[in-house]
Structures are given as structure tokens and as C-alpha cells.
Scaffold this motif. Structure first.
Motif, short mmCIF file in Angstrom:
data_model
loop_
_atom_site.label_atom_id
_atom_site.label_comp_id
_atom_site.label_asym_id
_atom_site.label_seq_id
_atom_site.Cartn_x
_atom_site.Cartn_y
_atom_site.Cartn_z
N CYS A 1 0.86 -1.19 0.00
CA CYS A 1 0.00 0.00 0.00
C CYS A 1 0.89 1.23 0.00
CB CYS A 1 -0.91 0.00 1.23
SG CYS A 1 0.03 0.04 2.79
N TYR B 1 -7.96 2.59 3.37
CA TYR B 1 -8.43 2.19 2.04
C TYR B 1 -7.81 0.85 1.61
CZ TYR B 1 -3.95 3.09 -0.16
OH TYR B 1 -2.63 3.00 -0.52
N SER C 1 -9.42 -2.14 3.49
CA SER C 1 -10.77 -2.37 2.97
C SER C 1 -10.73 -2.98 1.57
CB SER C 1 -11.55 -1.06 2.93
OG SER C 1 -11.69 -0.52 4.22
N ASN C 2 -9.87 -2.43 0.71
CA ASN C 2 -9.79 -2.91 -0.67
C ASN C 2 -9.30 -4.34 -0.76
OD1 ASN C 2 -10.67 -0.45 -1.64
ND2 ASN C 2 -8.68 0.22 -2.38
N ARG C 3 -8.30 -4.70 0.07
CA ARG C 3 -7.77 -6.05 0.01
C ARG C 3 -8.78 -7.07 0.53
NH1 ARG C 3 -4.75 -2.61 -0.78
NH2 ARG C 3 -2.71 -2.63 -1.79
N ALA D 1 -12.07 -6.66 0.34
CA ALA D 1 -13.10 -6.73 -0.71
C ALA D 1 -12.62 -7.60 -1.88
CB ALA D 1 -13.46 -5.33 -1.20
N ALA D 2 -11.34 -7.51 -2.20
CA ALA D 2 -10.78 -8.30 -3.30
C ALA D 2 -10.83 -9.79 -2.98
CB ALA D 2 -9.34 -7.86 -3.59
N SER E 1 -10.92 -5.68 -8.31
CA SER E 1 -12.13 -5.14 -7.68
C SER E 1 -12.02 -3.65 -7.36
CB SER E 1 -12.43 -5.92 -6.39
OG SER E 1 -11.34 -5.84 -5.50
N ALA E 2 -10.82 -3.08 -7.48
CA ALA E 2 -10.62 -1.64 -7.25
C ALA E 2 -9.28 -1.22 -7.84
CB ALA E 2 -10.65 -1.32 -5.75
N GLU E 3 -9.17 0.04 -8.17
CA GLU E 3 -7.90 0.61 -8.63
C GLU E 3 -7.36 1.51 -7.52
OE1 GLU E 3 -6.39 -0.09 -11.40
OE2 GLU E 3 -7.97 -1.14 -12.53
N GLU E 4 -6.04 1.46 -7.30
CA GLU E 4 -5.41 2.29 -6.27
C GLU E 4 -4.35 3.18 -6.90
OE1 GLU E 4 -5.93 -0.75 -2.45
OE2 GLU E 4 -3.93 -0.38 -3.27
#
Length: 320
Positions: free
Chosen positions: A24, A208, A211-213, A215-216, A305-308
Motif C-alpha cells: 500500500c 483504504y 478495505s480494498n484487500r 473486498a478483493a 475489484s478496485a484501482e489504487e
């Protein structure tokens, strides 16, 4: 190590690669701080606590001249010292300054944001209920931002039932940044039911990346019989990814390196998932994929599932 099957006879395996995964912005920044400090000040540079919870990363920095210590009194006079990404109690930089040490703070800015919120809640006269895991460096650092007795650690929903504050006591809650999103939501709901006037953070404290990891993993785990999480046993966010995968019905294991993989895990597995905690580099992901490819005929599919695109500034002492 030789594969247990001839290449033509290896069972097929669908590998779902979670994205986002791995480093991250806070981890990237912390590692760069140590590397730049070594370039600018020369070696050794002392680092209080593991800069991030990953042995591969720590060993790599040791090879460049970083020296890791647990406490400030292990740092020689006149040395350069870096505080880890997890944050430290206020007493640590105060002690470093009192000794005349040059120090750099690699605390993740999202953890620092929680520190500032804690100070503001105390200034407003509220007692803080801090949701986190006892003994984790981030928890120690955050609780060390405010006077003793002004903050209470809450680890579980059961802990909420045991809280004993007189009616009308001004309360606020904050959370560690690397918690389970689902578990934390349950604890917050219990706190708000028990103390309806409790003040919440202006924005979610769980970062973030955490949460993103999570959700992935939720996006891939229901399709998988097996999920591997690359991370350290003392990495909170990595342990949470294992829990998330298990809750989705998959068997899940935490591994630090490809050498820890047990071929028996793949018996009967047709689809597996792979992810990495926020302090695990992509090099280790590639290493694990290569090891699995020795055991099975692998087809890799990345599931995004998301872009960072988050980037944090370096401390001013390291800016040219």
C-alpha cells in the motif's frame, strides 16, 4: 525441487489472483524513507521496530545497512533513527529528541490521522473507546498519543457489554486501521446501541488498502476451495485476509514464502485464490505462483475489484 507429476500429467488449476494486493502507499513510503535515509546519511540507519511486518522486506533493508531494534535505548548516541510505519507513542520521539538523536517518522499518514483525531477527542473532553488488537504496535502507538486513563481498548463485541461508564459520559470511538471491516462494523454497532451519544470518526478509520484487500478476497474466495495469503504472522491486515477467505467458505493459509507451501493443500482443488497483505512485495507473489506452477498446470486470472493510485509525501528532511 522436482514436480510430483510429469509435466504432461500435472492436474490443471485455475488461480484467481486478487487485485488490489500487496504494498500500500504507507508501506511504499516507509520503505522509501529508510532507503533514502541510508543514501543521505550513510549506514547504519537504525529503525525502531520492523519498518513493516515482512521479513523479506526487513532482510532486504538490513542488507543495505539498516539496523532494526525494538527500543530506543538500543540506538547509539548520534545515530540516525527511523520510526516504523505503525506509529509510536508520543514518548518515543520525545525521548529521541531529549537524547539529541536525529529521527525520521515513517508512520503511515492514515495512522497519523487517527492520532490527531485522538488528540481532538481528548481536547473536546471525551473518553475514547479504541477498537483494536491489544499489543499491536499501531494500538500501542495510538493509545500513547493521549494521557493514560483517557482511552480504553475494545477488542470484541463482548468487551462492549463489559464497559462501565456512567450515563452521560462523553464518549468517542476510533479504530485501528488494519482491522476486519465486518468485525469492526459489528463492534461499532454494539457501541452505538449501548452508548447512543457516542461520537464517531468523521471518516472511516480502517484504511483504504485494508478495505480494498478484504473486498478483493471476497470477490474471489466464494469460487475457491483454497486461498493463500502471502504475509507475516504478525501482520494484522494479512491475518484478516485469511479470516475473510475462511468466512467465504474457502480453506485459507498464511504463508511468508513459497517454501512454506504444502503440496497436499492442493489435493482436490480445482480453483484457488491468491492475495498478499499490504506489506508483502509483488516479488513474493511471483515466487508463490512459480512454485504452484511446479505442482499444477496453472491458468492465472487476475480479478480486479478496485484501482489504487494513492501516494504519500516523504518527510521534509528527505526532500531535495
Amino acid at each position: 525441487m522436482n514436480a510430483p507429476f510429469p509435466a504432461s500429467e500435472k492436474p490443471s488449476l485455475r488461480l484467481l489472483l486478487a487485485a488490489p494486493r500487496g504494498f500500500c502507499a504507507g508501506v511504499d513510503r516507509a520503505i522509501e524513507i529508510v532507503e533514502r535515509a541510508l543514501e543521505r546519511f550513510g549506514k547504519p540507519v537504525y529503525v525502531r521496530h520492523e519498518i513493516v511486518h515482512n521479513r523479506y522486506v526487513v532482510d532486504g533493508l538490513k542488507a543495505k545497512g539498516a539496523v532494526f531494534v525494538e527500543e530506543l535505548d538500543q540506538v547509539p548516541d548520534g545515530a540516525q533513527v527511523v520510526f516504523s510505519a505503525h506509529g509510536v507513542p508520543k514518548s518515543v520521539p520525545a525521548a529521541a529528541t531529549a537524547r539529541g538523536l536525529d529521527w525520521l517518522d515513517a508512520t503511515c499518514p492514515l495512522v497519523s490521522k487517527v492520532h490527531r483525531q485522538a488528540e481532538r477527542q481528548i481536547e473536546a473532553g471525551r473518553h475514547i473507546l479504541f477498537i483494536g488488537h491489544e499489543g499491536h504496535p499501531e494500538v500501542i502507538g495510538t493509545m500513547g498519543q493521549v494521557p493514560a486513563g483517557s482511552i480504553t481498548l475494545v477488542e470484541t463485541v463482548a468487551d462492549v457489554a463489559g464497559l462501565d461508564f456512567p450515563a452521560g459520559t462523553p464518549l468517542a470511538f476510533l479504530t485501528q486501521t488494519t482491522l476486519s471491516v465486518d468485525d469492526t462494523a459489528e463492534i461499532v454497532a454494539a457501541l452505538q446501541a449501548r452508548f447512543p451519544q457516542i461520537v464517531a470518526p468523521k471518516a472511516e478509520d480502517i484504511c483504504y488498502a485494508t478495505s480494498n484487500r478484504q473486498a478483493a478476497v471476497k470477490a474471489i474466495a466464494p469460487q475457491c476451495q483454497l486461498v493463500l495469503v502471502i504475509g507475516a504472522p504478525n501482520s494484522s491486515n494479512s491475518l484478516r485476509l485469511v479470516e475473510v477467505a475462511e468466512r467465504c467458505g474457502a480453506r485459507a493459509y498464511l504463508v511468508q514464502r513459497a517454501t512454506e507451501i504444502d503440496p497436499a493443500w492442493f489435493d482436490g482443488v480445482e480453483t484457488m485464490g491468491l492475495t498478499a497483505g499490504a506489506s508483502a512485495p509483488e516479488t513474493l507473489v511471483n515466487e508463490v505462483v512459480d512454485r504452484i506452477a511446479q505442482l499444477r498446470d496453472v491458468t492465472v486470472e487476475q480479478v480486479v475489484s478496485a484501482e489504487e493510485n494513492m501516494v504519500f509525501k516523504l518527510p521534509r528532511q528527505l526532500l531535495d
